[in-house]
Design a protein around this motif. Structure first.
Motif, mmCIF file in Angstrom:
data_model
loop_
_atom_site.group_PDB
_atom_site.id
_atom_site.type_symbol
_atom_site.label_atom_id
_atom_site.label_comp_id
_atom_site.label_asym_id
_atom_site.label_seq_id
_atom_site.Cartn_x
_atom_site.Cartn_y
_atom_site.Cartn_z
ATOM 1 N N LYS A 108 0.823 -1.214 0.000
ATOM 2 C CA LYS A 108 0.000 0.000 0.000
ATOM 3 C C LYS A 108 0.856 1.262 0.000
ATOM 4 O O LYS A 108 0.516 2.258 -0.643
ATOM 5 C CB LYS A 108 -0.938 -0.002 1.207
ATOM 6 C CG LYS A 108 -1.848 1.218 1.269
ATOM 7 C CD LYS A 108 -2.749 1.177 2.492
ATOM 8 C CE LYS A 108 -3.618 2.436 2.559
ATOM 9 N NZ LYS A 108 -4.497 2.436 3.764
ATOM 10 N N ALA A 109 1.952 1.217 0.748
ATOM 11 C CA ALA A 109 2.835 2.382 0.832
ATOM 12 C C ALA A 109 3.843 2.423 -0.314
ATOM 13 O O ALA A 109 4.634 3.365 -0.400
ATOM 14 C CB ALA A 109 3.572 2.391 2.173
ATOM 15 N N GLY A 110 3.837 1.425 -1.183
ATOM 16 C CA GLY A 110 4.696 1.443 -2.367
ATOM 17 C C GLY A 110 6.085 0.862 -2.190
ATOM 18 O O GLY A 110 6.940 1.001 -3.063
ATOM 19 N N TYR A 111 6.346 0.182 -1.065
ATOM 20 C CA TYR A 111 7.685 -0.347 -0.811
ATOM 21 C C TYR A 111 7.915 -1.707 -1.471
ATOM 22 O O TYR A 111 7.008 -2.528 -1.558
ATOM 23 C CB TYR A 111 7.928 -0.516 0.687
ATOM 24 C CG TYR A 111 8.024 0.770 1.455
ATOM 25 C CD1 TYR A 111 9.171 1.557 1.417
ATOM 26 C CD2 TYR A 111 6.953 1.210 2.227
ATOM 27 C CE1 TYR A 111 9.250 2.747 2.126
ATOM 28 C CE2 TYR A 111 7.023 2.394 2.947
ATOM 29 C CZ TYR A 111 8.177 3.161 2.893
ATOM 30 O OH TYR A 111 8.245 4.327 3.596
ATOM 31 N N VAL A 112 9.144 -1.925 -1.905
ATOM 32 C CA VAL A 112 9.594 -3.232 -2.377
ATOM 33 C C VAL A 112 10.912 -3.544 -1.668
ATOM 34 O O VAL A 112 11.561 -2.658 -1.106
ATOM 35 C CB VAL A 112 9.798 -3.264 -3.908
ATOM 36 C CG1 VAL A 112 8.478 -3.076 -4.622
ATOM 37 C CG2 VAL A 112 10.802 -2.213 -4.353
ATOM 38 N N VAL A 113 11.294 -4.809 -1.691
ATOM 39 C CA VAL A 113 12.512 -5.236 -1.003
ATOM 40 C C VAL A 113 13.744 -4.986 -1.864
ATOM 41 O O VAL A 113 13.783 -5.378 -3.032
ATOM 42 C CB VAL A 113 12.438 -6.729 -0.638
ATOM 43 C CG1 VAL A 113 13.736 -7.164 0.063
ATOM 44 C CG2 VAL A 113 11.241 -7.011 0.247
ATOM 45 N N LYS A 114 14.740 -4.352 -1.282
ATOM 46 C CA LYS A 114 16.025 -4.186 -1.970
ATOM 47 C C LYS A 114 17.045 -5.191 -1.443
ATOM 48 O O LYS A 114 17.817 -5.763 -2.212
ATOM 49 C CB LYS A 114 16.558 -2.771 -1.781
ATOM 50 C CG LYS A 114 17.929 -2.564 -2.441
ATOM 51 C CD LYS A 114 18.497 -1.191 -2.151
ATOM 52 C CE LYS A 114 19.892 -1.055 -2.763
ATOM 53 N NZ LYS A 114 20.506 0.256 -2.426
ATOM 54 N N GLU A 115 17.043 -5.403 -0.124
ATOM 55 C CA GLU A 115 18.065 -6.259 0.485
ATOM 56 C C GLU A 115 17.533 -6.914 1.756
ATOM 57 O O GLU A 115 16.766 -6.315 2.514
ATOM 58 C CB GLU A 115 19.304 -5.419 0.813
ATOM 59 C CG GLU A 115 20.428 -6.168 1.510
ATOM 60 C CD GLU A 115 21.045 -7.246 0.636
ATOM 61 O OE1 GLU A 115 20.596 -8.396 0.785
ATOM 62 O OE2 GLU A 115 21.924 -6.950 -0.180
ATOM 63 N N ILE A 116 17.914 -8.162 1.969
ATOM 64 C CA ILE A 116 17.660 -8.865 3.230
ATOM 65 C C ILE A 116 18.927 -9.629 3.586
ATOM 66 O O ILE A 116 19.400 -10.454 2.808
ATOM 67 C CB ILE A 116 16.487 -9.865 3.126
ATOM 68 C CG1 ILE A 116 15.169 -9.149 2.836
ATOM 69 C CG2 ILE A 116 16.353 -10.664 4.428
ATOM 70 C CD1 ILE A 116 13.982 -10.088 2.680
ATOM 71 N N ASN A 117 19.483 -9.327 4.753
ATOM 72 C CA ASN A 117 20.599 -10.121 5.260
ATOM 73 C C ASN A 117 20.454 -10.253 6.776
ATOM 74 O O ASN A 117 19.433 -9.859 7.340
ATOM 75 C CB ASN A 117 21.957 -9.509 4.855
ATOM 76 C CG ASN A 117 22.130 -8.089 5.348
ATOM 77 O OD1 ASN A 117 21.782 -7.760 6.480
ATOM 78 N ND2 ASN A 117 22.690 -7.230 4.497
ATOM 79 N N ASP A 118 21.453 -10.806 7.446
ATOM 80 C CA ASP A 118 21.338 -11.052 8.878
ATOM 81 C C ASP A 118 21.186 -9.778 9.688
ATOM 82 O O ASP A 118 20.630 -9.796 10.796
ATOM 83 C CB ASP A 118 22.566 -11.820 9.385
ATOM 84 C CG ASP A 118 22.597 -13.248 8.846
ATOM 85 O OD1 ASP A 118 21.528 -13.735 8.437
ATOM 86 O OD2 ASP A 118 23.684 -13.853 8.833
#
Length: 213
Positions: A108-118
């Motif tokens: 809804k707020a327009g966010y997408v994932v760029k990075e996921i790490n520990d």
């Protein structure tokens, strides 16, 4: 004669029945085409807002308990981002979730994932557009700030700096849930035509700040 009349009636009924079926099939097909077109446009807008920096493999990564989630907004056309807010993943309630789940949560707020790490989860979105020449409440690094949009509704200059930035010393999490949502989503209720309207409104937010007349 009666037989011919009966055949004519049956034939007319068959034609009508065939027309109804064909009409419904046509409506369903048109509806599906419109939906597919809309979905493609939404996906196109999503891809355009974040350029080519995304890695689809990230969507299957899982959020660590020790990670911090960071929300960022694009502030130039050269993939430069400003940190809007940050929070512990555990406090945000996203530990154990995959990237694809996060995109659904924050869609809804327009966010997408760029990075996921520990250590971190990085969520990014394109620049929000506001009413032209207005005072705007937004958040920078968890602090509520006041910005001013230009004639095109942007709050950033060509170098990615916030236009007429005024800090308030008030943090986003101190506000009511509804106010937080409105600021994050750029709702029209946090956009003001004059500084008088702004000053009158922020009293309701319990923000101890007043922009000079």
């Amino acid at each position: 004669m009666e037989k011919k009349k009966l055949i004519s009636i049956l034939f007319a009924g068959l034609l009508f029945f065939t027309f109804i079926i064909g009409y419904n099939i046509g409506l369903n097909k048109e509806s599906k085409i419109k939906k597919d077109t809309k979905d493609k446009k939404q996906q196109l807008n999503l891809d355009v807002s974040v350029g080519k920096i995304r890695d689809k493999k990230i969507l299957n990564k899982i959020v660590s308990k020790d990670a911090e989630i960071i929300f960022e907004m694009e502030c130039t056309n050269e993939s430069k981002y400003m940190i809007e807010r940050r929070k512990k993943a555990e406090d945000e309630g996203i530990v154990g979730k995959k990237g694809i789940e996060l995109e659904k949560i924050y869609k809804k707020a327009g966010y997408v994932v760029k990075e996921i790490n520990d250590n971190k989860v990085e969520m990014i979105r394109g620049t929000l557009k506001y009413k032209p020449n207005s005072y705007i409440l937004m958040t920078e690094n968890n602090e509520i700030i006041i910005a001013h949009s230009d004639k095109n509704g942007s709050v950033f200059d060509s170098e990615g700096n916030i236009l007429d930035r005024q800090g308030t010393g008030t943090f986003l999490e101190s506000l009511r849930a509804e106010d937080i949502s409105n600021i994050i989503n750029g709702h029209e209720s946090i956009q003001y035509a004059t500084n008088t309207e702004l000053n009158d409104s922020i009293k309701d937010f319990d923000i101890k700040y007043e922009i000079p007349e």
